[in-house]
Design a protein around this motif. Sequence first.
Motif, PDB file in Angstrom:
ATOM      1  N   PHE A  10       0.777  -1.150  -0.176  1.00  0.00           N
ATOM      2  CA  PHE A  10      -0.040   0.045   0.033  1.00  0.00           C
ATOM      3  C   PHE A  10       0.860   1.168   0.088  1.00  0.00           C
ATOM      4  O   PHE A  10       0.878   2.125  -0.940  1.00  0.00           O
ATOM      5  N   VAL A  11       1.974   1.401   0.873  1.00  0.00           N
ATOM      6  CA  VAL A  11       2.848   2.447   1.007  1.00  0.00           C
ATOM      7  C   VAL A  11       3.725   2.724  -0.315  1.00  0.00           C
ATOM      8  O   VAL A  11       3.766   3.663  -0.798  1.00  0.00           O
ATOM      9  N   SER A  12       4.025   1.679  -1.083  1.00  0.00           N
ATOM     10  CA  SER A  12       4.716   1.726  -2.332  1.00  0.00           C
ATOM     11  C   SER A  12       3.463   2.386  -3.445  1.00  0.00           C
ATOM     12  O   SER A  12       4.277   3.182  -4.192  1.00  0.00           O
ATOM     13  N   VAL A  13       2.472   1.736  -3.679  1.00  0.00           N
ATOM     14  CA  VAL A  13       1.405   2.456  -4.335  1.00  0.00           C
ATOM     15  C   VAL A  13       1.505   4.000  -4.116  1.00  0.00           C
ATOM     16  O   VAL A  13       1.261   4.772  -4.901  1.00  0.00           O
ATOM     17  N   PHE A  14       1.061   4.126  -2.710  1.00  0.00           N
ATOM     18  CA  PHE A  14       0.877   5.575  -2.342  1.00  0.00           C
ATOM     19  C   PHE A  14       1.851   6.257  -2.934  1.00  0.00           C
ATOM     20  O   PHE A  14       1.716   7.492  -3.468  1.00  0.00           O
ATOM     21  N   TYR A  15       3.392   5.806  -2.724  1.00  0.00           N
ATOM     22  CA  TYR A  15       4.440   6.795  -3.125  1.00  0.00           C
ATOM     23  C   TYR A  15       4.320   7.128  -4.552  1.00  0.00           C
ATOM     24  O   TYR A  15       4.567   8.221  -5.036  1.00  0.00           O
ATOM     25  N   ALA A  16       4.119   5.922  -5.576  1.00  0.00           N
ATOM     26  CA  ALA A  16       4.055   6.382  -6.984  1.00  0.00           C
ATOM     27  C   ALA A  16       3.008   7.270  -7.155  1.00  0.00           C
ATOM     28  O   ALA A  16       3.033   7.984  -8.140  1.00  0.00           O
ATOM     29  N   ASN A  17       1.926   7.157  -6.356  1.00  0.00           N
ATOM     30  CA  ASN A  17       1.021   8.291  -6.820  1.00  0.00           C
ATOM     31  C   ASN A  17       1.293   9.493  -6.130  1.00  0.00           C
ATOM     32  O   ASN A  17       0.975  10.603  -6.645  1.00  0.00           O
ATOM     33  N   PHE A  18       1.855   9.714  -5.037  1.00  0.00           N
ATOM     34  CA  PHE A  18       2.399  10.704  -4.217  1.00  0.00           C
ATOM     35  C   PHE A  18       3.160  11.756  -5.128  1.00  0.00           C
ATOM     36  O   PHE A  18       2.824  12.837  -5.105  1.00  0.00           O
ATOM     37  N   ILE A  19       4.007  11.006  -5.730  1.00  0.00           N
ATOM     38  CA  ILE A  19       5.112  11.889  -6.645  1.00  0.00           C
ATOM     39  C   ILE A  19       4.324  12.424  -7.896  1.00  0.00           C
ATOM     40  O   ILE A  19       4.917  13.291  -8.574  1.00  0.00           O
ATOM     41  N   ARG A  20       3.212  11.927  -8.287  1.00  0.00           N
ATOM     42  CA  ARG A  20       2.457  12.567  -9.518  1.00  0.00           C
ATOM     43  C   ARG A  20       1.515  13.173  -8.955  1.00  0.00           C
ATOM     44  O   ARG A  20       0.762  14.052  -9.883  1.00  0.00           O
ATOM     45  N   SER A  21       1.201  13.559  -7.753  1.00  0.00           N
ATOM     46  CA  SER A  21       0.063  14.202  -7.310  1.00  0.00           C
ATOM     47  C   SER A  21       0.467  15.903  -7.261  1.00  0.00           C
ATOM     48  O   SER A  21       1.697  16.032  -7.268  1.00  0.00           O
ATOM     49  N   ARG A  22      -0.430  16.685  -7.045  1.00  0.00           N
ATOM     50  CA  ARG A  22      -0.286  18.226  -6.793  1.00  0.00           C
ATOM     51  C   ARG A  22       1.127  18.385  -5.804  1.00  0.00           C
ATOM     52  O   ARG A  22       1.530  19.251  -5.852  1.00  0.00           O
ATOM     53  N   LEU A  23       0.849  17.489  -4.780  1.00  0.00           N
ATOM     54  CA  LEU A  23       1.655  17.989  -3.594  1.00  0.00           C
ATOM     55  C   LEU A  23       3.201  17.501  -4.006  1.00  0.00           C
ATOM     56  O   LEU A  23       4.111  17.990  -3.951  1.00  0.00           O
ATOM     57  N   GLY A  24       3.098  16.175  -4.500  1.00  0.00           N
ATOM     58  CA  GLY A  24       4.317  15.707  -5.068  1.00  0.00           C
ATOM     59  C   GLY A  24       5.140  16.884  -5.993  1.00  0.00           C
ATOM     60  O   GLY A  24       6.540  17.320  -5.861  1.00  0.00           O
ATOM     61  N   ALA A  35       4.304  19.805  -6.395  1.00  0.00           N
ATOM     62  CA  ALA A  35       4.755  21.271  -5.785  1.00  0.00           C
ATOM     63  C   ALA A  35       5.963  20.989  -4.992  1.00  0.00           C
ATOM     64  O   ALA A  35       7.187  21.952  -5.109  1.00  0.00           O
ATOM     65  N   LEU A  36       6.298  19.777  -4.232  1.00  0.00           N
ATOM     66  CA  LEU A  36       7.538  19.752  -3.608  1.00  0.00           C
ATOM     67  C   LEU A  36       8.633  19.570  -4.626  1.00  0.00           C
ATOM     68  O   LEU A  36       9.849  20.204  -4.303  1.00  0.00           O
ATOM     69  N   ARG A  37       8.455  19.051  -5.698  1.00  0.00           N
ATOM     70  CA  ARG A  37       9.529  19.029  -6.887  1.00  0.00           C
ATOM     71  C   ARG A  37      10.081  20.510  -7.115  1.00  0.00           C
ATOM     72  O   ARG A  37      11.225  20.930  -7.148  1.00  0.00           O
ATOM     73  N   ALA A  38       8.804  21.274  -7.258  1.00  0.00           N
ATOM     74  CA  ALA A  38       9.145  22.709  -7.643  1.00  0.00           C
ATOM     75  C   ALA A  38      10.040  23.342  -6.588  1.00  0.00           C
ATOM     76  O   ALA A  38      10.826  24.171  -6.814  1.00  0.00           O
ATOM     77  N   ILE A  39       9.547  23.016  -5.463  1.00  0.00           N
ATOM     78  CA  ILE A  39      10.222  23.685  -4.072  1.00  0.00           C
ATOM     79  C   ILE A  39      11.640  23.131  -4.110  1.00  0.00           C
ATOM     80  O   ILE A  39      12.751  24.063  -3.835  1.00  0.00           O
ATOM     81  N   ILE A  99      10.575  -1.744 -19.543  1.00  0.00           N
ATOM     82  CA  ILE A  99       9.725  -2.761 -19.787  1.00  0.00           C
ATOM     83  C   ILE A  99       8.272  -2.482 -19.619  1.00  0.00           C
ATOM     84  O   ILE A  99       7.413  -2.653 -20.345  1.00  0.00           O
ATOM     85  N   SER A 100       8.031  -1.554 -18.227  1.00  0.00           N
ATOM     86  CA  SER A 100       6.576  -1.332 -18.265  1.00  0.00           C
ATOM     87  C   SER A 100       6.139  -0.076 -18.908  1.00  0.00           C
ATOM     88  O   SER A 100       4.881   0.197 -18.652  1.00  0.00           O
ATOM     89  N   GLY A 101       6.920   0.567 -19.423  1.00  0.00           N
ATOM     90  CA  GLY A 101       6.508   1.818 -20.143  1.00  0.00           C
ATOM     91  C   GLY A 101       6.253   3.005 -19.308  1.00  0.00           C
ATOM     92  O   GLY A 101       5.778   3.881 -19.885  1.00  0.00           O
ATOM     93  N   SER A 102       6.048   2.795 -18.091  1.00  0.00           N
ATOM     94  CA  SER A 102       5.992   3.823 -17.149  1.00  0.00           C
ATOM     95  C   SER A 102       7.028   4.656 -16.870  1.00  0.00           C
ATOM     96  O   SER A 102       8.137   4.081 -16.446  1.00  0.00           O
ATOM     97  N   GLU A 103       7.143   5.779 -17.072  1.00  0.00           N
ATOM     98  CA  GLU A 103       8.361   6.407 -17.225  1.00  0.00           C
ATOM     99  C   GLU A 103       8.234   7.856 -16.053  1.00  0.00           C
ATOM    100  O   GLU A 103       7.319   8.282 -16.021  1.00  0.00           O
ATOM    101  N   ARG A 104       9.375   8.085 -15.524  1.00  0.00           N
ATOM    102  CA  ARG A 104       9.477   9.316 -14.532  1.00  0.00           C
ATOM    103  C   ARG A 104      10.687  10.022 -14.910  1.00  0.00           C
ATOM    104  O   ARG A 104      11.762   9.555 -15.333  1.00  0.00           O
ATOM    105  N   GLU A 105      10.339  11.350 -14.937  1.00  0.00           N
ATOM    106  CA  GLU A 105      11.573  12.062 -15.473  1.00  0.00           C
ATOM    107  C   GLU A 105      12.634  12.024 -14.625  1.00  0.00           C
ATOM    108  O   GLU A 105      12.448  12.091 -13.403  1.00  0.00           O
ATOM    109  N   PRO A 106      13.687  12.052 -15.179  1.00  0.00           N
ATOM    110  CA  PRO A 106      14.938  11.895 -14.197  1.00  0.00           C
ATOM    111  C   PRO A 106      15.183  13.520 -13.884  1.00  0.00           C
ATOM    112  O   PRO A 106      14.670  14.406 -14.454  1.00  0.00           O
ATOM    113  N   GLU A 107      15.629  13.612 -12.419  1.00  0.00           N
ATOM    114  CA  GLU A 107      16.016  14.855 -12.080  1.00  0.00           C
ATOM    115  C   GLU A 107      17.404  15.312 -11.562  1.00  0.00           C
ATOM    116  O   GLU A 107      18.180  14.386 -11.494  1.00  0.00           O
TER     117      GLU A 107
END
Lengths: 237, 323, 297
Positions: free
Chosen positions: B172-186, B188-192, B314-322
């Motif tokens: 549950f926590v790992s799924v939460f994290y995956a969605n957290f980083i795509r959320s408004r909050l995530g 915003a934190l990246r912008a900060i 493999i999974s086609g889900s990508e996350r921008e490198p930072e």
Amino acid sequence: MDLLKVEGLKAGYKGLNVLWDVDLSVKKNTIVSIIGSNGSGKTTLLNAIMGLVEISEGDVVFKGERINHLRTQERVTLGLAFVPSERELFPQMSVQDNLMLGAYTPRARRSIKDSLRQVYDFFPVLKERSNQLAGTMSGGEQQMLAIGRALMSLPELLILDELSTGLAPAVTLRIYRKLKGLSERMTVLLAEQNIHQAFMVSDYIYVLENGRIIASGSPDELSESSLIKNAYLGVKA
Amino acid sequence: MKISLEIPKPAVIFFLIFALLPFLFSNPYQLRIMTIVAIFSSFVYAANIIIGESRQLFLCMSALAGISAYTSAILASSYHLNPWITIPAGVLFSVAVGAMLSYVSIVRGLGEVFVAIVTLTFTLIFENVVLGLRWLTMGETGLVTPVLWWPLQEILGRRVASYYTILLFAFFVSVFYANFIRSRLGIALRAIRSDRISAEVVGIDVTRYNVIAASIGSAILAVTGSFYGYFNGMVSPGIFSPSMDIIIILMLLLGGLRTLYGPLIGATTIVLVLESTRGFGQLTLTFLGIMLVVLILTFREGISSIAEKAFARISGSEREPEA
Amino acid sequence: MNLDLASIALSDLIEVLIDGILFGLQLSLLAVGLVLIFGLGGILNLAHGEFVIVTGVISAVLISSGWNPAVAILAGILFSGILALALDRSVLRPVYRLEGEMEVLVGLFVTLGLAFTLEGITSYLFPGLYFSVRVPVETVSIFGLSFRASALVSGMISFLSLMLLLLFLGKTMTGKAIRAALQNQTGSKVCGIDVDRMRSLVFFLGGLMAGLAALAKGIASSVEPGSGLELTSYALIVGVVGGVRSVYGAMVAGILLGIVNALAGYLLGTYLTLVILLAIVVAVILYKPSGLFAGGV
Ligand SMILES: Nc1ncnc2c1ncn2[C@@H]1O[C@H](COP(=O)(O)OP(=O)(O)OP(=O)(O)O)[C@@H](O)[C@H]1O
Ligand SMILES: [Mg+2]
């Protein structure tokens, strides 16, 4: 003989080159000035000569020796002294300690007492304030201290960035006179905003613009040049 | 606003494998290690949110987990309550403390280093209070926790049941994290992170977002900490000690800061290393120390930034490198 | 824990106060090294307490293998200095190449790793070992007040070490150069001072001070493997309260916290004492992050 020679110098900051192909030489016992508008690269040039800014191309030669690879403190040991425009004093140490540290190199340390007396003679204020913390001195006093500290190392070449900042015109004038008097022993390289003063004291002048030397010559030669007249000396000259 | 829940496939695969493990390794020792891996991966996800996403160097993760574990255990045993009722109380307490630490450090404008010192000091205070309040906490010996009922324990047995509950929570926590980083909050934190001043200028409430991140992280730490206590049968200062923070940070660094799978990889690796070097006694500390030095000097990217790229392909889900 | 203030005799209070000062001197000695290294190295050295342990371990091992205790202790102190120097020259090199906050953070974790490494090695190799120096006399009474002789000697050694350090930093050219480098690195370079050399020297000095702290602690109580991080946290507490870059600050803060420690211990019992000290740290960081006595090196 050229005491200092800068050849084809290219230097700048991370990802931003400031100086392009700068050539310059300073003959022994002369006073040489670099003039140029704000941001033209004067400070960068002096810092590169001192090893405080990295050089990407070209050479800095002092007393016939290439010193590109030397660290700042090693250049000081060789006989260069520098008064940075930010002064870079030790704010929480006394005036006297600041001066003593100017004579940190072994060569200078041997005659530390004499040098101290001379600097105090030259700037009596410093003697009066010898126990005051450097950080609590006024801007002008700090500038005198920075110059005094540089003199303590008995330099063969004294490099000054913006000598006149914070100093009363009369004091600047007195220092310039003194420098001229000293020039039997010492060679001076200046970066100056104040064109008139530079013209008054210098034996030779370089004009730096956008990181390139665009003109050079003796004050007489330069004041003939219409380019310099218009751009720097204003209507008055 | 469209709400879409992302369930990352590699995480599903990873947890499926872990769910099948009890069929292969079923002795108590193996189950225990697997449970500890699950516990620590949740801890590391929390660290990833607090330290990674919101850049608050909390060195009090052990204390936040411990506060909840102690609170829940003490309440349950003193008032003969069902631990499932007291866990939320413990979590609430930890979240309040975590949020307060975060709020105070931001408002006082502490840099990361001072945040580290304040929170480390807080950890030491926690440790000493626990040691001192002997009548309440049993001091150094530790407090025996009441028995928690694990779902399905009648069928699976307590060990396996506790493993599955804890594993499910980690999933549950790992799924939460995956969605957290795509959320408004995530976002915003990246912008900060990338430019705090500009973030403030465009109206992102830095204080609020950081405190929220710290609270979420604290909640994860707290729930996991309580589970840890009940699973262990006992809470003691030795379990929630400052070295737990170090272990969590090691796992985070090894796996890779701000990565989706880093916590899983880091927790698994370090737990295995710790278990296999158990025979060396105190030298385990030395292994940890050397790993920390080497990791931080040579490998700040972490394993999973490499692995993640492979997964992403493999999974086609990508996350921008930072940067 | 019975708080009956009226029953506290004045002579008791004075004894407690002096005890506090003596212990405070130990704390100061422990912290100055940390503060020096942070000031110039930019590294909050979490392995500082391990330097204390290392001196203790080496001295104890040498003494038990028949060395003259004085020589053994000297060798132990020197070893800590050299160890600190070696760390500066090796693992910490890459840290200095980083800048600003990043340097501090990476330095924090590297030294934490080193602390664990050293703590593991010393407790693995020498379990149960402890270093302690016995003072032949038990108690000394001055003006009718009695003190533990060991605490007095330990306090005196701490005081002398601190004075020597101050003299070195204040009067010698090298000491001044170190302070100069602490205050302004560009300014130092321009004076011909080799800042890297000064940093190595500071690490060496910091190691020596930790070694001397081991001696002081060994006299007052004992030094044993496994307590390095605790010692580091004491040094940190003092450093933070004094201002993490200020040597004078560390000295004053050490003595002050020593007194607080003794008074709180006397009035409230030992366990609350540490909590109080830690609470002071948090309060100081929150209200004056630069430290109470910052300024002046
Ligand atoms: N640390 C730095 N990082 C990046 N760029 C810099 C840095 N220092 C100076 N510059 C840039 O380099 C250029 C030259 O600056 P420099 O200080 O050498 O000028 P200057 O001739 O001394 O000017 P002034 O007369 O105002 O002192 C400027 O455009 C400045 O913005
Ligand atoms: Mg300039």
